[in-house]
Design a protein around this motif. Structure first.
Motif, short mmCIF file in Angstrom:
data_model
loop_
_atom_site.label_atom_id
_atom_site.label_comp_id
_atom_site.label_asym_id
_atom_site.label_seq_id
_atom_site.Cartn_x
_atom_site.Cartn_y
_atom_site.Cartn_z
N VAL A 19 8.04 5.75 8.76
CA VAL A 19 8.50 5.28 7.45
C VAL A 19 10.01 5.36 7.42
O VAL A 19 10.60 6.41 7.68
CB VAL A 19 7.91 6.16 6.32
CG1 VAL A 19 8.43 5.72 4.96
CG2 VAL A 19 6.39 6.14 6.35
N LYS A 20 10.66 4.23 7.10
CA LYS A 20 12.12 4.18 7.09
C LYS A 20 12.57 3.45 5.82
O LYS A 20 12.26 2.27 5.63
CB LYS A 20 12.61 3.44 8.32
CG LYS A 20 14.11 3.30 8.42
CD LYS A 20 14.47 2.54 9.70
CE LYS A 20 15.93 2.23 9.80
NZ LYS A 20 16.23 1.39 10.97
N ALA A 30 5.75 4.65 -6.86
CA ALA A 30 4.38 4.31 -6.45
C ALA A 30 3.60 5.59 -6.19
O ALA A 30 4.12 6.54 -5.61
CB ALA A 30 4.40 3.44 -5.20
N VAL A 31 2.34 5.60 -6.61
CA VAL A 31 1.46 6.75 -6.40
C VAL A 31 0.23 6.30 -5.61
O VAL A 31 -0.15 5.13 -5.64
CB VAL A 31 1.04 7.42 -7.72
CG1 VAL A 31 2.25 8.04 -8.42
CG2 VAL A 31 0.34 6.43 -8.65
N ALA A 32 -0.39 7.26 -4.92
CA ALA A 32 -1.48 6.96 -3.99
C ALA A 32 -2.64 6.19 -4.61
O ALA A 32 -3.23 5.34 -3.97
CB ALA A 32 -1.98 8.25 -3.36
N ASP A 33 -3.00 6.48 -5.85
CA ASP A 33 -4.14 5.79 -6.46
C ASP A 33 -3.70 4.71 -7.43
O ASP A 33 -4.47 4.26 -8.27
CB ASP A 33 -5.08 6.79 -7.13
CG ASP A 33 -4.39 7.58 -8.24
OD1 ASP A 33 -3.15 7.49 -8.37
OD2 ASP A 33 -5.09 8.29 -8.98
N GLY A 34 -2.45 4.26 -7.30
CA GLY A 34 -1.90 3.28 -8.22
C GLY A 34 -2.01 1.84 -7.73
O GLY A 34 -2.63 1.55 -6.71
N VAL A 35 -1.39 0.97 -8.51
CA VAL A 35 -1.33 -0.46 -8.21
C VAL A 35 0.13 -0.79 -7.91
O VAL A 35 1.03 -0.29 -8.60
CB VAL A 35 -1.85 -1.29 -9.41
CG1 VAL A 35 -1.65 -2.77 -9.17
CG2 VAL A 35 -3.31 -0.97 -9.68
N GLY A 75 2.15 5.13 3.56
CA GLY A 75 3.59 4.87 3.64
C GLY A 75 4.28 4.42 2.36
O GLY A 75 5.50 4.49 2.27
N ILE A 76 3.50 3.97 1.37
CA ILE A 76 4.13 3.47 0.13
C ILE A 76 4.29 4.53 -0.96
O ILE A 76 5.30 4.54 -1.66
CB ILE A 76 3.39 2.22 -0.40
CG1 ILE A 76 3.62 1.06 0.56
CG2 ILE A 76 3.85 1.86 -1.81
CD1 ILE A 76 2.94 -0.23 0.17
N LEU A 87 7.70 -0.01 7.39
CA LEU A 87 6.61 0.79 7.93
C LEU A 87 6.25 0.26 9.31
O LEU A 87 6.01 -0.93 9.47
CB LEU A 87 5.37 0.68 7.03
CG LEU A 87 5.51 1.09 5.57
CD1 LEU A 87 4.18 0.87 4.84
CD2 LEU A 87 5.96 2.53 5.43
N THR A 88 6.25 1.14 10.31
CA THR A 88 5.76 0.79 11.63
C THR A 88 4.39 1.46 11.74
O THR A 88 4.29 2.69 11.71
CB THR A 88 6.73 1.26 12.72
OG1 THR A 88 8.03 0.70 12.45
CG2 THR A 88 6.27 0.81 14.10
N VAL A 89 3.35 0.63 11.83
CA VAL A 89 1.97 1.08 11.65
C VAL A 89 1.17 0.93 12.95
O VAL A 89 0.97 -0.19 13.42
CB VAL A 89 1.28 0.27 10.52
CG1 VAL A 89 -0.12 0.78 10.27
CG2 VAL A 89 2.12 0.30 9.23
N PRO A 90 0.72 2.06 13.53
CA PRO A 90 -0.10 1.97 14.75
C PRO A 90 -1.47 1.37 14.42
O PRO A 90 -1.90 1.37 13.26
CB PRO A 90 -0.22 3.42 15.20
CG PRO A 90 0.00 4.23 13.97
CD PRO A 90 0.91 3.43 13.08
N PRO A 91 -2.19 0.86 15.43
CA PRO A 91 -3.47 0.20 15.19
C PRO A 91 -4.47 1.02 14.37
O PRO A 91 -5.18 0.47 13.53
CB PRO A 91 -4.02 -0.06 16.60
CG PRO A 91 -2.83 -0.07 17.49
CD PRO A 91 -1.83 0.86 16.86
N GLU A 92 -4.52 2.33 14.60
CA GLU A 92 -5.48 3.18 13.90
C GLU A 92 -5.27 3.17 12.39
O GLU A 92 -6.19 3.45 11.62
CB GLU A 92 -5.40 4.63 14.39
CG GLU A 92 -5.70 4.81 15.87
CD GLU A 92 -4.56 4.33 16.77
OE1 GLU A 92 -3.37 4.53 16.44
OE2 GLU A 92 -4.86 3.74 17.82
#
Length: 119
Positions: A19-20, A30-35, A75-76, A87-92
């Motif tokens: 995350v950069k 932004a929150v984890a369960d938000g929109v 990441g958000i 965000l650099t996101v690995p396949p998993e």
């Protein structure tokens, strides 16, 4: 803000989410369960080839974070409106391992996300 240019990253893809913050926002967080409402560009890590962009469609997109790939879910949150984050996101944390049935399965992805609004 204008459509971002995603800089090519040299070297092997990271094994974990990177995350950069490119621009710090000062709006609602932004929150984890938000929109979230975002503008974004997605490119393949290894080729730098763009595979998706809300900018090309000329409009932002709005969706619940819990419905997105894990890399976005992790990441958000904590990002503030008005900010731009890479965000650099690995396949998993994206579309799973190669052979997973999605055209981006097995690929590390790089997203540049502009957070327009969060609720």
């Amino acid at each position: 803000m204008n459509k971002p240019e995603v800089e090519f990253q040299a070297g092997p893809p990271p094994a974990e989410l990177v995350v950069k913050d490119l621009v710090e926002g000062d709006g609602v967080e932004a929150v984890a369960d938000g929109v979230v409402e975002v503008h974004y560009v997605g490119v393949e890590y290894e080729t730098g080839e763009e595979f998706d962009s809300s900018w090309n469609r000329g409009e932002t997109v709005r969706f619940p974070l819990r419905r997105l790939v894990k890399g976005w879910q992790e990441g958000i949150p904590g990002m503030k409106a008005g900010g731009r984050r890479q965000l650099t996101v690995p396949p998993e944390l994206a579309y799973g391992p190669a052979g997973g049935g999605h055209r981006l399965s097995g690929k590390t992805l790089v997203f540049v996300i502009d957070l327009i609004d969060a609720s």
